[in-house]
Design a protein around this motif. Structure first.
Motif, PDB file in Angstrom:
ATOM      1  N   LEU A   1       0.801  -1.226   0.000  1.00 40.53           N
ATOM      2  CA  LEU A   1       0.000   0.000   0.000  1.00 40.53           C
ATOM      3  C   LEU A   1       0.835   1.278   0.000  1.00 40.53           C
ATOM      4  CD1 LEU A   1      -2.972  -1.009   2.316  1.00 40.53           C
ATOM      5  CD2 LEU A   1      -2.824  -1.016  -0.180  1.00 40.53           C
ATOM      6  N   LYS A   2       2.132   1.173   0.262  1.00 33.58           N
ATOM      7  CA  LYS A   2       3.091   2.249   0.008  1.00 33.58           C
ATOM      8  C   LYS A   2       2.845   3.549   0.791  1.00 33.58           C
ATOM      9  CE  LYS A   2       5.658  -0.123  -2.710  1.00 33.58           C
ATOM     10  NZ  LYS A   2       6.989  -0.567  -2.242  1.00 33.58           N
ATOM     11  N   CYS A   3       3.202   3.466   2.066  1.00 29.88           N
ATOM     12  CA  CYS A   3       3.235   4.674   2.896  1.00 29.88           C
ATOM     13  C   CYS A   3       4.278   4.461   3.987  1.00 29.88           C
ATOM     14  CB  CYS A   3       1.877   4.955   3.519  1.00 29.88           C
ATOM     15  SG  CYS A   3       1.841   6.424   4.587  1.00 29.88           S
ATOM     16  N   ALA A   4       5.194   5.401   4.126  1.00 31.74           N
ATOM     17  CA  ALA A   4       6.210   5.350   5.182  1.00 31.74           C
ATOM     18  C   ALA A   4       6.465   6.764   5.673  1.00 31.74           C
ATOM     19  CB  ALA A   4       7.499   4.717   4.670  1.00 31.74           C
ATOM     20  N   LEU A   5       7.223   6.859   6.768  1.00 29.12           N
ATOM     21  CA  LEU A   5       7.388   8.138   7.453  1.00 29.12           C
ATOM     22  C   LEU A   5       8.853   8.472   7.677  1.00 29.12           C
ATOM     23  CD1 LEU A   5       4.778   7.431  10.277  1.00 29.12           C
ATOM     24  CD2 LEU A   5       4.350   8.660   8.148  1.00 29.12           C
ATOM     25  N   PHE A   6       9.247   9.678   7.279  1.00 22.36           N
ATOM     26  CA  PHE A   6      10.475  10.303   7.775  1.00 22.36           C
ATOM     27  C   PHE A   6      10.131  10.913   9.132  1.00 22.36           C
ATOM     28  CE2 PHE A   6      10.694  10.848   3.159  1.00 22.36           C
ATOM     29  CZ  PHE A   6      12.029  10.702   2.820  1.00 22.36           C
ATOM     30  N   VAL A   7      10.962  10.656  10.140  1.00 24.82           N
ATOM     31  CA  VAL A   7      10.726  11.252  11.454  1.00 24.82           C
ATOM     32  C   VAL A   7      11.992  11.962  11.911  1.00 24.82           C
ATOM     33  CG1 VAL A   7       9.969  10.878  13.827  1.00 24.82           C
ATOM     34  CG2 VAL A   7       9.129   9.370  12.002  1.00 24.82           C
ATOM     35  N   ALA A   8      11.857  13.219  12.261  1.00 23.76           N
ATOM     36  CA  ALA A   8      12.954  13.992  12.842  1.00 23.76           C
ATOM     37  C   ALA A   8      12.532  14.454  14.232  1.00 23.76           C
ATOM     38  CB  ALA A   8      13.289  15.200  11.967  1.00 23.76           C
ATOM     39  N   ALA A   9      13.531  14.798  15.037  1.00 24.44           N
ATOM     40  CA  ALA A   9      13.224  15.229  16.404  1.00 24.44           C
ATOM     41  C   ALA A   9      14.032  16.446  16.824  1.00 24.44           C
ATOM     42  CB  ALA A   9      13.463  14.083  17.386  1.00 24.44           C
ATOM     43  N   GLY A  10      14.777  17.020  15.905  1.00 23.10           N
ATOM     44  CA  GLY A  10      15.570  18.203  16.200  1.00 23.10           C
ATOM     45  C   GLY A  10      15.557  19.159  15.027  1.00 23.10           C
ATOM     46  N   ASP A  11      15.931  20.394  15.285  1.00 19.45           N
ATOM     47  CA  ASP A  11      15.869  21.416  14.237  1.00 19.45           C
ATOM     48  C   ASP A  11      16.781  21.093  13.061  1.00 19.45           C
ATOM     49  OD1 ASP A  11      14.069  22.840  15.747  1.00 19.45           O
ATOM     50  OD2 ASP A  11      15.571  24.231  16.564  1.00 19.45           O
TER      51      ASP A  11
END
Length: 382
Positions: A238-248
């Motif tokens: 189904l093709k969905c993923a996430l980039f996740v960042a936690a700092g500026d």
């Protein structure tokens, strides 16, 4: 336990890779697809989308980011800012596009074999050169990161570390202390850690997953995490993923991604992922109960029928890393398994040179299929 794998006759009507790569006389335990029926909340969300003809392009909607942040908070105690989360098609794209942002052509990127085979191709796809720092293994303590080797690689110029957390194929759930040490090294050498955390929701009840970005300010300053519902809820198509960042610093880098990286997200993938994170928890609990039962069953079956095959129970996912070396089946025992036992496993050498003599087995199946697979393998053992 309230979930059971679909029967073989129903599974063979599926058209995904697991059920189309081999003839029907082969038991397919290779690729990481589960045999359980789709979670009902996800099925309902997708069917409702079809009924309303909601099959267009993705638009400006951040519900899945908020759903993931709520899931991360309730499951791992990790507070994620939804504004620092961006979608794309799959975890491989998260990895490649993140590396493109943080390395220059020819820069070295650390990986830790035996490790997920596409890592060996993702690094050059991003313009980098693979730097192998194999996992350490101790008969008593098991698998661990080679922190001294990682430091040597950073000191000699490696610019990034592609971390597998939890680690595929060995099922290693890295400790918070190890991850903090990795973050400190990345900060010391001004490198970046891209942490593939797609197996995180599949951490077993006897382990605790630690998100890399949660361990320290150094991790938040020098890390990007890749997440998706695809592995835990069986949504790879189904093709969905996430980039996740936690700092500026990393958030600013990700803001420079090409527009198309995000809008290529599948609308169905986004709908399914939101449903998984918001309402898929009970289904996943049942799956993990079934997976852990099969983990124990595999230990029993090997001890009884294939005692030469060494196996250390994983603490995450549904993948077993099997050591066939005592059987003398060569560098690629999966070839013997397929040709003589009609059981499809993933070749150990695909995971790097430490995989010679090994194969990976997917045990997210019915106990009867798992039992039949081991009996077939035992029938051709010397």
């Amino acid at each position: 336990m309230t979930i059971a794998a679909d029967p073989l006759e129903r599974l063979r009507t599926r058209t995904s890779e697991k059920w189309r790569a081999y003839p029907d006389d082969v038991l397919p335990l290779f690729v990481a697809e589960m045999d359980y029926p789709l979670a009902e909340p996800i099925a309902v969300a997708l069917i409702d989308a079809v009924k309303r003809s909601d099959t267009g392009y993705v638009g400006p909607d951040r519900h899945v980011q908020s759903a993931f942040a709520a899931y991360a908070s309730s499951t791992w105690g990790w507070e994620v800012d939804p504004q620092r989360v961006t979608t794309t098609t799959d975890v491989s794209v998260v990895i490649v596009e993140s590396l493109r942002l943080v390395i220059r052509p020819g820069d070295r990127v650390i990986i830790t074999p035996p490790v997920y085979p596409p890592f060996f191709g993702m690094v050059p796809e991003a313009g980098g050169v693979v730097e192998e720092v194999p996992l350490r293994f101790d008969d008593g303590a098991g698998w661990s990161l080679d922190l001294a080797g990682i430091e040597r690689a950073f000191a000699s110029g490696a610019r990034a570390f592609l971390l597998c957390n939890p680690h595929n194929p060995v099922g290693l759930v890295h400790t918070a202390a190890e991850l903090a040490a990795v973050a400190e090294l990345a900060a010391r050498y001004d490198a970046v850690v891209v942490s593939d955390e797609v197996h995180a929701p599949l951490t077993h009840s006897d382990a605790a997953f630690t998100p890399f970005l949660s361990v320290s300010d150094a991790a938040r300053e020098h890390g990007i995490a890749a997440h998706a519902a695809s592995k835990a809820w069986n949504l790879a198509g189904l093709k969905c993923a996430l980039f996740v960042a936690a700092g500026d610093r990393m958030s600013d880098l990700l803001s420079g991604l090409p527009y198309e990286v995000e809008v290529r997200t599948s609308l169905f993938g986004r709908i399914a992922s939101e449903a998984a994170y918001t309402a898929g928890g009970p289904w996943l609990d049942d799956v993990l109960e079934a997976v852990e039962a099969n983990r124990a069953l595999l230990t029993t079956l090997l001890a009884q029928y294939l005692p030469e095959v060494r196996y250390r129970e994983p603490r995450a996912s549904y993948l077993a890393w099997l050591d066939f070396r005592e059987l003398g089946w060569g560098d690629d025992p999966s070839a013997v398994a397929l040709d003589q036992a009609r059981v499809a496993l993933l070749p150990g050498p695909d995971f790097g040179s430490p995989g010679a003599g090994f194969a990976r087995l997917n045990f997210a199946c019915s106990p009867s299929v798992l039992t039949e697979a081991i009996l077939r393998l035992a029938a051709v053992a010397p």
